[in-house]
Scaffold this motif. Structure first.
Motif, PDB file in Angstrom:
ATOM      1  N   PHE A 180       0.823  -1.216   0.000  1.00  0.00           N
ATOM      2  CA  PHE A 180       0.000   0.000   0.000  1.00  0.00           C
ATOM      3  C   PHE A 180       0.853   1.260   0.000  1.00  0.00           C
ATOM      4  O   PHE A 180       0.412   2.321  -0.437  1.00  0.00           O
ATOM      5  N   THR A 181       2.091   1.176   0.493  1.00  0.00           N
ATOM      6  CA  THR A 181       2.972   2.343   0.535  1.00  0.00           C
ATOM      7  C   THR A 181       3.380   2.787  -0.860  1.00  0.00           C
ATOM      8  O   THR A 181       3.318   3.967  -1.210  1.00  0.00           O
ATOM      9  N   PHE A 182       3.803   1.829  -1.685  1.00  0.00           N
ATOM     10  CA  PHE A 182       4.275   2.147  -3.036  1.00  0.00           C
ATOM     11  C   PHE A 182       3.211   1.896  -4.110  1.00  0.00           C
ATOM     12  O   PHE A 182       3.472   2.094  -5.298  1.00  0.00           O
ATOM     13  N   GLY A 183       2.030   1.433  -3.696  1.00  0.00           N
ATOM     14  CA  GLY A 183       0.939   1.243  -4.643  1.00  0.00           C
ATOM     15  C   GLY A 183       1.215   0.170  -5.687  1.00  0.00           C
ATOM     16  O   GLY A 183       1.043   0.423  -6.888  1.00  0.00           O
ATOM     17  N   GLN A 184       1.646  -0.997  -5.242  1.00  0.00           N
ATOM     18  CA  GLN A 184       1.991  -2.035  -6.205  1.00  0.00           C
ATOM     19  C   GLN A 184       1.708  -3.431  -5.653  1.00  0.00           C
ATOM     20  O   GLN A 184       1.538  -3.616  -4.441  1.00  0.00           O
ATOM     21  N   LEU A 185       1.655  -4.392  -6.577  1.00  0.00           N
ATOM     22  CA  LEU A 185       1.504  -5.803  -6.234  1.00  0.00           C
ATOM     23  C   LEU A 185       2.785  -6.545  -6.577  1.00  0.00           C
ATOM     24  O   LEU A 185       3.483  -6.181  -7.527  1.00  0.00           O
ATOM     25  N   GLU A 186       3.077  -7.599  -5.828  1.00  0.00           N
ATOM     26  CA  GLU A 186       4.174  -8.484  -6.192  1.00  0.00           C
ATOM     27  C   GLU A 186       3.587  -9.819  -6.636  1.00  0.00           C
ATOM     28  O   GLU A 186       2.857 -10.468  -5.890  1.00  0.00           O
ATOM     29  N   ILE A 187       3.885 -10.193  -7.871  1.00  0.00           N
ATOM     30  CA  ILE A 187       3.453 -11.497  -8.388  1.00  0.00           C
ATOM     31  C   ILE A 187       4.600 -12.472  -8.172  1.00  0.00           C
ATOM     32  O   ILE A 187       5.642 -12.368  -8.815  1.00  0.00           O
ATOM     33  N   LYS A 188       4.430 -13.408  -7.263  1.00  0.00           N
ATOM     34  CA  LYS A 188       5.503 -14.354  -6.951  1.00  0.00           C
ATOM     35  C   LYS A 188       5.041 -15.799  -6.898  1.00  0.00           C
ATOM     36  O   LYS A 188       5.860 -16.707  -6.759  1.00  0.00           O
ATOM     37  N   GLN A 189       3.721 -16.042  -7.002  1.00  0.00           N
ATOM     38  CA  GLN A 189       3.198 -17.400  -6.993  1.00  0.00           C
ATOM     39  C   GLN A 189       1.866 -17.415  -7.723  1.00  0.00           C
ATOM     40  O   GLN A 189       1.284 -16.359  -8.014  1.00  0.00           O
ATOM     41  N   ALA A 190       1.409 -18.593  -8.059  1.00  0.00           N
ATOM     42  CA  ALA A 190       0.142 -18.732  -8.769  1.00  0.00           C
ATOM     43  C   ALA A 190      -0.564 -19.999  -8.314  1.00  0.00           C
ATOM     44  O   ALA A 190       0.074 -20.961  -7.863  1.00  0.00           O
ATOM     45  N   VAL A 191      -1.885 -19.991  -8.425  1.00  0.00           N
ATOM     46  CA  VAL A 191      -2.698 -21.154  -8.077  1.00  0.00           C
ATOM     47  C   VAL A 191      -2.961 -21.955  -9.347  1.00  0.00           C
ATOM     48  O   VAL A 191      -3.307 -21.395 -10.389  1.00  0.00           O
ATOM     49  N   TYR A 192      -2.779 -23.271  -9.253  1.00  0.00           N
ATOM     50  CA  TYR A 192      -3.015 -24.164 -10.386  1.00  0.00           C
ATOM     51  C   TYR A 192      -3.940 -25.296  -9.941  1.00  0.00           C
ATOM     52  O   TYR A 192      -4.175 -25.506  -8.746  1.00  0.00           O
TER      53      TYR A 192
ATOM     54  N   LEU B  69      -5.898 -28.908  -6.225  1.00  0.00           N
ATOM     55  CA  LEU B  69      -5.382 -27.539  -6.121  1.00  0.00           C
ATOM     56  C   LEU B  69      -3.939 -27.550  -5.620  1.00  0.00           C
ATOM     57  O   LEU B  69      -3.592 -28.290  -4.711  1.00  0.00           O
ATOM     58  N   TYR B  70      -3.085 -26.726  -6.233  1.00  0.00           N
ATOM     59  CA  TYR B  70      -1.716 -26.593  -5.730  1.00  0.00           C
ATOM     60  C   TYR B  70      -1.166 -25.221  -6.096  1.00  0.00           C
ATOM     61  O   TYR B  70      -1.722 -24.507  -6.929  1.00  0.00           O
ATOM     62  N   ILE B  71      -0.085 -24.838  -5.420  1.00  0.00           N
ATOM     63  CA  ILE B  71       0.536 -23.524  -5.621  1.00  0.00           C
ATOM     64  C   ILE B  71       1.967 -23.718  -6.104  1.00  0.00           C
ATOM     65  O   ILE B  71       2.699 -24.562  -5.594  1.00  0.00           O
ATOM     66  N   ASP B  72       2.325 -22.939  -7.107  1.00  0.00           N
ATOM     67  CA  ASP B  72       3.672 -23.022  -7.650  1.00  0.00           C
ATOM     68  C   ASP B  72       4.114 -21.612  -8.029  1.00  0.00           C
ATOM     69  O   ASP B  72       3.326 -20.665  -7.960  1.00  0.00           O
ATOM     70  N   THR B  73       5.378 -21.491  -8.431  1.00  0.00           N
ATOM     71  CA  THR B  73       5.861 -20.204  -8.915  1.00  0.00           C
ATOM     72  C   THR B  73       5.146 -19.877 -10.222  1.00  0.00           C
ATOM     73  O   THR B  73       4.580 -20.762 -10.870  1.00  0.00           O
ATOM     74  N   PRO B  74       5.156 -18.618 -10.665  1.00  0.00           N
ATOM     75  CA  PRO B  74       4.493 -18.265 -11.924  1.00  0.00           C
ATOM     76  C   PRO B  74       5.096 -18.998 -13.109  1.00  0.00           C
ATOM     77  O   PRO B  74       6.067 -19.754 -12.976  1.00  0.00           O
ATOM     78  N   LYS B  75       4.559 -18.744 -14.292  1.00  0.00           N
ATOM     79  CA  LYS B  75       4.878 -19.511 -15.495  1.00  0.00           C
ATOM     80  C   LYS B  75       6.363 -19.577 -15.804  1.00  0.00           C
ATOM     81  O   LYS B  75       6.883 -20.628 -16.163  1.00  0.00           O
TER      82      LYS B  75
ATOM     83  N   LYS C  43      10.502 -17.294 -15.175  1.00  0.00           N
ATOM     84  CA  LYS C  43      11.240 -16.376 -14.308  1.00  0.00           C
ATOM     85  C   LYS C  43      10.796 -14.937 -14.491  1.00  0.00           C
ATOM     86  O   LYS C  43      10.739 -14.158 -13.530  1.00  0.00           O
ATOM     87  N   SER C  44      10.488 -14.551 -15.724  1.00  0.00           N
ATOM     88  CA  SER C  44      10.053 -13.181 -16.001  1.00  0.00           C
ATOM     89  C   SER C  44       8.685 -12.886 -15.411  1.00  0.00           C
ATOM     90  O   SER C  44       8.319 -11.714 -15.245  1.00  0.00           O
ATOM     91  N   SER C  45       7.918 -13.949 -15.111  1.00  0.00           N
ATOM     92  CA  SER C  45       6.568 -13.744 -14.582  1.00  0.00           C
ATOM     93  C   SER C  45       6.569 -13.288 -13.130  1.00  0.00           C
ATOM     94  O   SER C  45       5.558 -12.800 -12.627  1.00  0.00           O
ATOM     95  N   ARG C  46       7.687 -13.465 -12.441  1.00  0.00           N
ATOM     96  CA  ARG C  46       7.777 -12.941 -11.078  1.00  0.00           C
ATOM     97  C   ARG C  46       8.133 -11.463 -11.194  1.00  0.00           C
ATOM     98  O   ARG C  46       9.228 -11.106 -11.643  1.00  0.00           O
ATOM     99  N   ARG C  47       7.219 -10.583 -10.772  1.00  0.00           N
ATOM    100  CA  ARG C  47       7.375  -9.159 -11.070  1.00  0.00           C
ATOM    101  C   ARG C  47       6.567  -8.307 -10.109  1.00  0.00           C
ATOM    102  O   ARG C  47       5.713  -8.804  -9.365  1.00  0.00           O
ATOM    103  N   PHE C  48       6.842  -6.996 -10.147  1.00  0.00           N
ATOM    104  CA  PHE C  48       6.049  -6.000  -9.429  1.00  0.00           C
ATOM    105  C   PHE C  48       5.201  -5.241 -10.440  1.00  0.00           C
ATOM    106  O   PHE C  48       5.667  -4.914 -11.535  1.00  0.00           O
ATOM    107  N   ILE C  49       3.956  -4.956 -10.073  1.00  0.00           N
ATOM    108  CA  ILE C  49       3.051  -4.225 -10.957  1.00  0.00           C
ATOM    109  C   ILE C  49       2.519  -2.998 -10.221  1.00  0.00           C
ATOM    110  O   ILE C  49       1.858  -3.127  -9.184  1.00  0.00           O
ATOM    111  N   ARG C  50       2.813  -1.819 -10.737  1.00  0.00           N
ATOM    112  CA  ARG C  50       2.273  -0.583 -10.170  1.00  0.00           C
ATOM    113  C   ARG C  50       0.800  -0.450 -10.567  1.00  0.00           C
ATOM    114  O   ARG C  50       0.419  -0.759 -11.696  1.00  0.00           O
ATOM    115  N   LEU C  51      -0.019   0.012  -9.643  1.00  0.00           N
ATOM    116  CA  LEU C  51      -1.455   0.101  -9.879  1.00  0.00           C
ATOM    117  C   LEU C  51      -1.950   1.538  -9.809  1.00  0.00           C
ATOM    118  O   LEU C  51      -1.380   2.365  -9.084  1.00  0.00           O
TER     119      LEU C  51
END
Length: 489
Positions: free
Chosen positions: A302-314, A321-327, A329-337
């Motif tokens: 909330f401080t910098f107004g962004q999300l961190e994408i570091k895992q995904a539900v599959y 149901l299981y959890i793994d890293t995103p698709k 290496k490039s899919s792990r990222r920060f997204i400003r909103l």
């Protein structure tokens, strides 16, 4: 040094086996290369001996130079072992491994062929046969009517069955409802309960119709296998690079124009908070559905107004149901909103905390979910989007599709799925003048080339707008502010 061994054949003639030690493989096993040499009966013994020694020396030199490969390694065995090893080592995702295994029936023509015998002609013939004779059997299994899994497992409910036998509850539901399951699932259940497969399940075979696009998928697996075989010294070249592939029709990505996005967001505004926020986030971030459903509050800054994408539900039927890293290496990222989206997240978090508080002691502090390797892992139960039936657990990816389907149907909007919102975000960025490299980074693609290939139409439209901007700058033409977005469906 090559070992030369004389051998007497059934007809009384003599041949020589030449064997060369080729070192050890990755598992420490000795590797040998061998061939056969036959003497020329018209020549003298001394001349044949000289020719034999010369041939053996040349063969040994070729072996040590990597020009000779082992003949005994079969394509199918090597392929299956390679996929298993890559999944175990984390080189490919579990769902990618499942996808590859689903292609195995299509490789029947080369399954038992030694790797060195695979060439471009063999692959071209395989692909022609798949297109011309689409008769590859696909076997599915369905639980027999009188079989009661819970009774056989001596447990009172599905949850205890799952814990006792290591079978996901979702897989149990599919099986108990007499829906089709894979051979792997059927074998796992029959093995767990100690009953023959045929006694528990009815098998059904169907025919697979192979399309040119599926041929391309098969080829990607074959090419990957041969590339790895080349590294292992099992082939001298990757002949998949010279194959003629059938032309596969590529559909342009479906994305929404400005008016359609506005209509969808307006419809989402009257939905429950969870559905509303998911749709707004999907449009704003272009993130994959599993990435959004895998978000936890610790990923929201909330401080910098962004999300961190570091895992995904599959989800996959065999494990649930299981959890793994995103698709990738490039899919792990920060997204400003946008500030408006962050405000929605703050408001939703208050609603989220109220729901958790109302649950009281029922709401768990942690939940156990399988990771990408299939091992149970404990997670803090602070998923932004969570189930109410299984409190604290994240939603399955298909839930996002159901949300959008319901919203579109209720409001008379043309059907749209979560991936179309990802395409819409990408197109909006391109039409806004953002360069392909930045768009690729925002979406978590491996390279800008993916953007160039998938969004060629949008990029062309954007370049046309660039010409208008230059014309306005140079000649004072009135600028058309409306982006020339064309709906693709």
């Amino acid at each position: 040094m090559a070992t030369i061994t004389p051998r007497t054949n059934k007809n009384g003639s003599v041949s020589y086996r030449i064997r060369v030690f080729g070192g050890r493989d990755s598992e420490g096993r000795q590797r040998f290369f061998q061939t056969t040499w036959k003497p020329d009966t018209a020549k003298s013994d001394s001349k044949n001996q000289k020719d034999l020694n010369k041939f053996a020396a040349a063969y040994e030199a070729e072996c040590l130079a990597g020009a000779v490969v082992e003949q005994k390694v079969l394509f199918g065995k090597y392929c299956r072992q390679l996929v298993d090893d890559k999944q175990k080592n984390g080189a490919i995702k579990a769902n990618t491994a499942v996808f590859y295994r689903g292609l195995y029936p299509l490789l029947h023509d080369i399954d038992g062929v030694p790797l060195p015998q695979i060439n471009a002609n063999v692959l071209n013939k395989l692909y022609r046969n798949l297109l011309d004779t689409p008769a590859v059997s696909c076997i599915k299994y369905r639980l027999r009517p009188k079989i009661d899994l819970l009774k056989l497992g001596d447990v009172p409910n599905k949850t205890q069955f799952s814990h006792k036998y290591g079978i996901a509850v979702s897989t149990l539901n599919t099986t108990i409802n007499r829906n089709n399951v894979s051979q792997a699932t059927a074998e796992k259940l029959s093995e767990a309960l100690g009953l023959p497969l045929s006694q528990m399940f009815v098998s059904e075979s169907s025919q697979i119709t192979v399309s040119p696009s599926q041929i391309h998928k098969v080829h990607s697996l074959v090419s990957m296998v041969l590339s790895e075989a080349l590294k292992d010294g099992l082939v001298t070249q990757n002949c998949a690079e010279r194959v003629r592939l059938p032309k596969a029709e590529k559909k342009a990505p479906r994305y929404l124009d400005t008016d359609e996005i506005g209509e969808l967001l307006q419809a989402a505004g009257s939905e429950p908070w969870e559905i509303k926020l998911f749709i707004y986030l999907a449009v704003a971030t272009g993130a994959r559905r599993g990435e959004l459903l895998g978000l936890q509050w610790e990923d929201v800054d909330f401080t910098f107004g962004q999300l961190e994408i570091k895992q995904a539900v599959y989800y996959r039927p065999a494990t649930g149901l299981y959890i793994d890293t995103p698709k990738n290496k490039s899919s792990r990222r920060f997204i400003r909103l946008p500030a408006e989206i962050m405000a929605m997240l703050r408001e939703y978090k208050q609603e989220w905390e109220r729901i958790c508080s109302d649950c009281g002691s029922v709401y768990p502090q942690t939940v156990t979910i399988n990771d990408g390797s299939g091992k149970p892992k404990e997670y803090t139960s602070d998923f932004v989007f969570f189930q109410t039936k299984c409190i604290g657990l994240p939603h399955a990816p298909d839930t996002a599709n159901k949300w959008l389907t319901a919203v579109c149907k209720k409001n008379g909007i043309e059907h749209v799925n979560p991936h179309a919102l990802r395409h819409s975000a990408a197109s909006a960025l391109i039409f806004g003048g953002v360069d392909p490299a930045s768009v690729a980074k925002y979406l978590g693609h491996t390279s800008p080339q993916t953007i160039e290939k998938v969004y060629a139409h949008a990029l062309e439209e954007s370049r046309n707008r660039n010409a208008e901007v230059i014309g306005s700058f140079m000649f004072g033409r009135k600028k058309d502010n409306k982006p020339p977005i064309e709906k693709i469906g």
